[in-house]
Scaffold this active site. Structure first.
Site, PDB file in Angstrom:
ATOM      1  N   LYS A 105      -5.183 -20.638  21.110  1.00 13.00           N
ATOM      2  CA  LYS A 105      -4.686 -19.873  22.267  1.00 13.00           C
ATOM      3  C   LYS A 105      -5.575 -20.010  23.492  1.00 13.00           C
ATOM      4  CE  LYS A 105      -3.105 -15.729  21.982  1.00 13.00           C
ATOM      5  NZ  LYS A 105      -3.047 -14.272  21.702  1.00 13.00           N
ATOM      6  N   GLY A 141     -13.249 -24.554  13.069  1.00 11.80           N
ATOM      7  CA  GLY A 141     -12.185 -25.402  13.598  1.00 11.80           C
ATOM      8  C   GLY A 141     -12.697 -26.409  14.609  1.00 11.80           C
ATOM      9  N   TYR A 166      -5.270  -8.445   3.713  1.00  9.96           N
ATOM     10  CA  TYR A 166      -5.668  -9.793   4.133  1.00  9.96           C
ATOM     11  C   TYR A 166      -5.291 -10.811   3.062  1.00  9.96           C
ATOM     12  CZ  TYR A 166      -9.026 -13.606   5.181  1.00  9.96           C
ATOM     13  OH  TYR A 166      -9.624 -14.814   5.434  1.00  9.96           O
ATOM     14  N   SER A 178     -10.627 -23.872  18.556  1.00  9.51           N
ATOM     15  CA  SER A 178     -11.350 -23.531  19.784  1.00  9.51           C
ATOM     16  C   SER A 178     -12.831 -23.276  19.559  1.00  9.51           C
ATOM     17  CB  SER A 178     -10.708 -22.311  20.456  1.00  9.51           C
ATOM     18  OG  SER A 178     -10.707 -21.203  19.580  1.00  9.51           O
ATOM     19  N   ARG A 179     -13.215 -22.844  18.378  1.00 10.33           N
ATOM     20  CA  ARG A 179     -14.627 -22.586  18.118  1.00 10.33           C
ATOM     21  C   ARG A 179     -14.902 -22.551  16.620  1.00 10.33           C
ATOM     22  NH1 ARG A 179     -12.825 -18.559  21.302  1.00 10.33           N
ATOM     23  NH2 ARG A 179     -12.083 -16.626  20.376  1.00 10.33           N
ATOM     24  N   GLY A 180     -16.178 -22.366  16.291  1.00 13.13           N
ATOM     25  CA  GLY A 180     -16.575 -22.222  14.893  1.00 13.13           C
ATOM     26  C   GLY A 180     -16.201 -23.408  14.021  1.00 13.13           C
TER      27      GLY A 180
END
Length: 314
Positions: free
Chosen positions: A35, A16, A169, A12-14
């Site tokens: 999403k 990706g 993480y 969706s952004r960045g």
């Protein structure tokens, strides 16, 4: 007729978004999955800031279409295996094939163990390692149809410094790299010599929604950023490389481009022209191979175990 189909999860952004756009420019039909959705026709000005919440799978699909490419936006929640299965099913229903999967979805929380709430830990495992595993499970039958499928995973090399200050993480992200190594061995054992799974990680920080938070607090940090095109360029080259050269490898974008493509000048990737972003990864990473013993013992395959079931008593 579409020649090759790439599914980009977390597009969706960045980073990706950049991967999806550049795959489309290279001739792939791209399924843009994440999403967030929106009414892309109402976004002005267009395209939106690629690191903002205005950038969704809907706007990325529109960007690709306006550049003459082929794309389909499909919403997915990688925490829900049924949603992942639906994503893959819709992809194959639309294009009748699946050649490449790029798993870029990720949840981040960098803190000490005692400062990482259980809910944060669980979210990271659901989105990172479980989401990747579910995507691979759903996609493998289709990737194996032509016996030439490729999988790209955004996960790090395995080395001790990566765990420091962000162990919760690291559990999931390093688990993703272990999955890369293990599935690569499965491909080899099954004689799937034209299939490959490869992990990729940035050698220097890349401009994204995550780094936006830091640069807003300290603008000088932008000097150490690279454009996301270094990542998409490396991925495109990985997909063109012979499967044997990349299967099971945990690569850094810069090192892969230098070693396999011969890139020596990385200045075009600097977010701020004229700067030399600081490398955040070690210059040399550990070799995970070991001297194998002649006999590893009997290998068990739980999927082939026969379990006797006793008839229930009335």
């Amino acid at each position: 007729m579409v020649q090759h189909v790439a599914l980009v999860v977390g597009a969706s952004r960045g980073i990706g978004r950049q991967i999806a756009i550049d795959l489309a420019k290279d001739g792939y039909a791209v399924v843009v999955a994440a999403k967030s959705t929106s009414d892309a026709s109402k976004v002005t000005p267009f395209p939106p800031n690629p690191n903002s919440t205005q950038s969704t799978i809907s706007t990325v699909q529109r960007e690709i279409h306006e550049q003459g490419g082929e794309a389909t936006a499909i919403a997915v929640d990688t925490r829900d295996y049924a949603s992942v299965q639906n994503l893959v099913a819709k992809t194959v229903e639309k294009y009748d094939r699946l050649d490449v999967v790029v798993y870029n979805s990720g949840a981040i929380w960098w803190a000490a163990v005692e400062d990482t709430p259980m809910k944060r830990f669980q979210l990271m495992q659901q989105v990172n390692i479980e989401g990747l595993y579910g995507t691979i499970q759903a996609a493998l039958p289709h990737l194996k149809r032509e016996k030439r499928g490729r999988i790209i995973v955004v996960s790090p090399p395995i080395y001790s410094r990566f765990f420091r200050g962000k162990a919760a993480y690291a559990v999931g992200k390093v688990g993703m790299s272990v999955l890369t190594k293990g599935l690569a061995m499965d491909f080899e054992r099954q004689g799937l010599t034209e299939m490959a799974i490869t992990s990729i990680w940035p050698a220097a920080a890349i401009e994204s929604a995550a780094t936006d938070k830091f640069t807003k607090a300290d603008p000088d940090e932008a000097r150490d950023l690279r454009k996301p095109t270094i990542f998409s360029d490396a991925i495109l080259e990985m997909l063109k490389a012979p499967a044997a050269a990349v299967n099971g490898q945990l690569e850094l974008d810069e090192d892969f481009l230098r070693r396999h493509v011969g890139v020596t000048d990385f200045s075009r990737y600097s977010f701020i022209p004229g700067t030399s972003p600081r490398r955040i990864m070690p210059a040399e990473l550990p070799d995970l191979s070991v001297k194998e013993q002649a006999d590893e013992g009997k290998r068990h395959d739980s999927s082939k175990e026969v379990r006797e079931t006793k008839p229930s008593k009335l």
